[in-house]
Design an enzyme around this catalytic site. Structure first.
Site, short mmCIF file in Angstrom:
data_model
loop_
_atom_site.label_atom_id
_atom_site.label_comp_id
_atom_site.label_asym_id
_atom_site.label_seq_id
_atom_site.Cartn_x
_atom_site.Cartn_y
_atom_site.Cartn_z
N GLU A 80 0.87 -1.20 0.00
CA GLU A 80 0.00 0.00 0.00
C GLU A 80 0.89 1.23 0.00
OE1 GLU A 80 -2.14 -0.74 3.67
OE2 GLU A 80 -3.63 -1.94 2.62
N CYS A 92 -10.25 1.15 7.93
CA CYS A 92 -9.58 2.40 8.29
C CYS A 92 -10.15 3.58 7.55
CB CYS A 92 -8.08 2.29 8.05
SG CYS A 92 -7.64 1.87 6.36
#
Lengths: 638, 638
Positions: free
Chosen positions: B314, B409
């Site tokens: 990521e 998140c």
């Protein structure tokens, strides 16, 4: 079914290919033998010969490498055997005989021969057909045995192969008491069919057909063997490597319509289907193979003949998904497409099969090996930005050819393709000779009415010119010449007299009789062409690929500087120059274009500056031989 | 250092944002609370509140979710708290108080509060700072505590936070007997600094600075803690997730020059560096943060403000590697870039920081949530072909927003950004008011010379028009207005009289004094712009992105049909139409273009057909709200 001219009856002396074949013979064959013997410092240890020595009891030790490590030897033998056909070499033959002797020593009394299980525990053999590649290894052994026998007439490896085939036949099949398994990695089907042809043993062909038709039947064999090993059935797992389509086993092969899963497995399956279907005359089987092949060449093939759009599973992805940078396009997969194409052409001759053989040979296969014959691409992308290859962990593309691989399937596969090039050139059918690829050589074909001797002199791929000279005619002979799809207006001259010939199914036909000294001259004007891709492919809109004859061209950083993406093509004449000094001799193409430049702002409004730029293109097969650098096949049209 | 106007002193009534904020308040806040309480059928179970209940001894059970599951509650509280500032809601406040009470019960006597270790074994706490996110969770708790205290004045969560901060301070630091650790996922640095500001406790700021400066020192702490756990040191592993640059810990932060590794971690680190450096006046720290930020915005940021070019880790990849389809561009990462930018602007005011806040807010952040507030993008690609998203296993992009995520998140992060929008609008410095974003609202600023009350009326992002009306002047007040980078010729009118003002550092300055009723009117002509990317980025040559004001536009299948790649832009006037009925009201842009069509052959020579086509573009933030379909930001220039 058509039959190829046996390799031993062909002598290639081609300006384009002979150098590559000679490099394969003089460099790759000894290099690979050294690699298999762990004699090359700095490359990943193979352990292949050592495994045989351990299995034969010649030395102690543990198994090294992949479960399919043996196949590297078999593929090397196949490649080396073909080389002997064109270039007898007693020393090499001795090396092969030594390896065969070793293999014979390693073979178990019941014929079993896979060093992985011989070393690691024979009780586990045949318990994981899905992943453990015994059948794949066996297939390569059978191909090697046939190759060596066909070229030398020696039977030792053929007998080893038959004993192993008998062993497999004793364990698998539709009969009571046998297991209804099939391999996770296809290849044995083709090997068995070749073995059947060379030995006349129909059981081998039957077993090959059984393996083909057993795939995808329910309940799934892979489930059953997994359960027997006490494992979860693969069908329950999510990972795509574990799904049946990866293995072309989600449904029976006759019901499959598109290429799926691991690209090399798919290719070997198709080659096996074509070979078995061709030998047995099973139209259902060959129709299925042709259907899947049509899907590949019309929707899933790169312009180079490369196949396999994704590294995940080294696999086909789906129709029109052909990203040029993020492809897998394994060298072995392109080879498997050539192997399939030539076999489909034997069943129902059509120029389109030779077109694909040509496309793969001159582009996506040849790119797999460096000009000096010592370095290999596993993946053959159509666009390379080295920094991205090195820094993006998700790309998994090598920017440069490697010396050897832990999984060394591609190097010997290229070897056997180059040294076995003769297998792709001609077919015969009764009194008809098919000339599929124009490679300079002399050859003898056994036709119905007798032996035909001829020579081919070809200037391809640089010029669209080939001459066939009849050295010794056969009375009833007729000749069919493939007209490549890239050819425009053609001229055919027989003994200097222009002759009209209708093209049908991609061939023109010359009815005989021919006399000694007759010369058939085929002239195919070869122009630089700007190719576009089908509108359904997302990465190519507004871009062109440059081709000349069968060759796909590319831009390289060495000729055009960095940031190739800023270059675009303009309309204008193409300039072609033969450069004998460059890349072992290539035609270079120069095209008019532009280079865009912007200021340094990451995003900005306003005009982009354009400067005229001359684009210099070299054949794709030759890229990456001048150090690390950018490369691009598809170029924006200005 | 500049200070933001406290959120409780701002009331937003903006035609563009208020609807989104209201949706967040009415839909997302209760939806997320239900999700945290596992009350939504069909979405992945969160277990977040249940974990607290188990930790508090209210019920039995085992821990559910990621090691950082607690952070979802803290981020929800932060977002809900901001919402209370703009819209008091006693019921919501009660819900928050209940959650705080529960958290207080779960807190251990020494202040420790992370339900993962309370449930799974407290003896293992602080043994894996690299991967186990305790510090990250604590940081979000501290931010939530500050937010709730700042808005409501309630101290309960602030005290829980201080106790946990004291516990961490007792374990970590440069002092003898403490451990010299630092978190694998940054966030606590920002949280501690905010806690220091709200409580006046300098230890917290000192601890935050310690964590920042300890990163990357040798010998590496991550090695030491791994060895103490009896594991291999991460530095020895090859996987990039295990290398130090993934954690921005390969060298001390002051020596870092480019964004590397996990993008959200990098962003939170930078926000922490800016906050701590700003509070302490440590120029070395803020210079380092600015240097990395400059690298991002000049070389590693998508035009939407999205960051993180690769799903592997990521993460940021490297300079100019910005593939539009294969990006990660996590919503949280864009948020972290806005958080960093606004803080850097407080240290050395410059319009460029507000430009990035604006770019992220209107594009890469807002795209993360559906117009109805219930569905979220984790990744925000700039080009989507749904078939590829679904069928290519290596792409890892969702073609549609999802209801919730196992790793949730992004949803609460978008929530806290929207409800906390006021945090990004204004800054004050002595007697100077900085207006950074033009969002309609009323606000009160405490200046050196007294309280300034004013209103903003803005038509952005659809028109470049904003008015600031002085409701109650402060004697020495001067006002600085940010001039967005997209603005061309501007007009400034004070009480209707055109006024010339020099732009400096991205601001124009109006010296006072101002009187009640004074109206400052800023007119910024907003034109459709075709943006190009820097020549060093490989994917954008020959392509343009369409922007209007701060908004990036895109093509969607819903308006333009399938195979967007066949469309290209021509020169010509842009037509803009406000469509109140579309996508909650958007300006649609129409541009003249072409659609290419080819026949069905996969590769062919010859001309490609072109037909005129009208391209219809909608704002990028609003894409994907009309069912699954293709989308593209960058369009070929014909």
């Amino acid at each position: 079914m058509l039959k190829p001219i046996p390799l031993k009856n062909i002598r290639i002396h081609d300006a384009f290919f002979s150098g590559r074949i000679e490099t394969a013979r003089r460099v790759a064959i000894p290099y690979m033998l050294d690699a298999l013997n762990d004699r090359i410092p700095g490359v990943p240890r193979s352990g292949c010969i050592a495994n045989f020595e351990i299995a034969a009891g010649r030395k102690k030790g543990s198994f090294t490498g992949f479960v399919f490590q043996d196949s590297d030897l078999w593929k090397w033998i196949e490649g080396a055997a073909y080389s002997l056909a064109g270039h007898p070499d007693p020393e090499l033959e001795k090396e092969i005989d030594r390896a065969i002797e070793l293999a014979g020593e390693a073979q178990l009394p019941d014929g079993y021969l896979d060093t992985y299980y011989i070393i690691n525990g024979i009780e586990k053999r045949f318990t994981n057909l899905k992943d453990h590649h015994e059948m794949y290894v066996a297939g390569h052994m059978f191909e090697a045995a046939c190759a060596y026998y066909e070229v030398t007439g020696k039977r030792a490896l053929l007998e080893i192969a038959c004993r192993f085939a008998d062993c497999i036949d004793a364990h698998f099949g539709p009969e009571e008491g046998k297991r209804r398994g099939y391999p996770g990695h296809e290849e044995i089907e083709l090997g068995l069919a070749r073995l059947a042809a060379d030995t006349g043993e129909p059981r081998y062909l039957k077993l090959a057909a059984f393996f083909l038709d057993e795939r995808g039947k329910q309940p799934y064999y892979f489930d059953r063997e997994a359960e027997e090993r006490g494992e979860k059935a693969p069908g329950e797992r999510k990972n795509q490597f574990q799904t049946y389509s990866y293995y072309q086993a989600d449904r029976p092969v006759r019901e499959q319509t598109a290429a799926v899963g691991h690209a090399v497995r798919q290719g070997y399956l198709l080659a096996g289907m074509a070979e078995v279907g061709g030998q047995t005359g099973d139209a259902g089987m060959t129709d299925a193979a042709r259907r899947i092949w049509e899907n590949i060449v019309s929707r899933q093939m790169y312009i180079t003949g490369g196949v396999g759009s994704t590294h995940e599973g080294e696999a086909y992805s789906f129709d029109y998904d052909l990203p040029p940078e993020r492809c897998y396009t394994e060298t072995c997969a392109a080879i498997s497409l050539a192997m399939t194409s030539v076999r489909l052409g034997r069943i129902a001759p059509h120029g389109k099969y030779g077109d694909i053989v040509e496309r793969t040979l001159y582009n996506g296969i040849l790119s797999g090996v460096s000009l000096d014959g010592t370095r290999y691409f596993y993946m053959n992308p159509l666009e390379v930005w080295p920094e991205r290859c090195e820094k993006r962990q998700d790309l998994r593309i090598d920017a440069e050819r490697q010396g050897w691989f832990g999984c060394a399937c591609c190097p010997p596969n290229v070897l056997r393709t180059l040294t076995g090039l003769g297998n792709y050139l001609f077919e015969t059918d009764g009194d008809t000779l098919y000339v599929d690829q124009y490679v300079s050589c002399s050859a003898e074909a056994e036709l119905e009415s007798g032996r035909l001797s001829f020579e081919v002199e070809s200037r391809m791929p640089w010029e669209g010119l080939a001459e066939i000279r009849i050295l010794r005619p056969a009375a009833g002979c007729r000749i069919r010449l493939r007209i490549p799809s890239w050819a425009g207006e053609r001229r055919l001259l027989v003994n200097g007299r222009e002759t009209e010939c209708e093209e049908k199914d991609g061939y023109i036909t010359l009815e005989g009789p021919f006399r000694e000294g007759d010369v058939i001259r085929l002239e195919l004007p070869m122009q630089v062409k700007l190719m576009h891709a089908a509108m359904h492919t997302p990465n190519y809109a507004g871009r062109r690929a440059v081709m000349k004859g069968p060759l796909v061209y590319c831009l390289e950083e060495a000729d055009n500087g960095k940031e190739l993406w800023n270059l675009s093509l303009e309309d204008g004449p193409a300039e072609v120059e033969h450069r004998a000094d460059l890349l072992n001799g290539v035609d270079v193409i120069r095209l008019r274009g532009q280079r865009e430049t912007t200021d340094e702002a990451l995003y900005a409004e306003g005009e982009v500056s354009r400067e005229p730029a001359e684009l210099t293109l070299v054949p794709y097969y030759a890229w990456g031989n001048r150090g690390k650098g950018e490369m691009a096949v598809w170029i924006r049209k200005a």
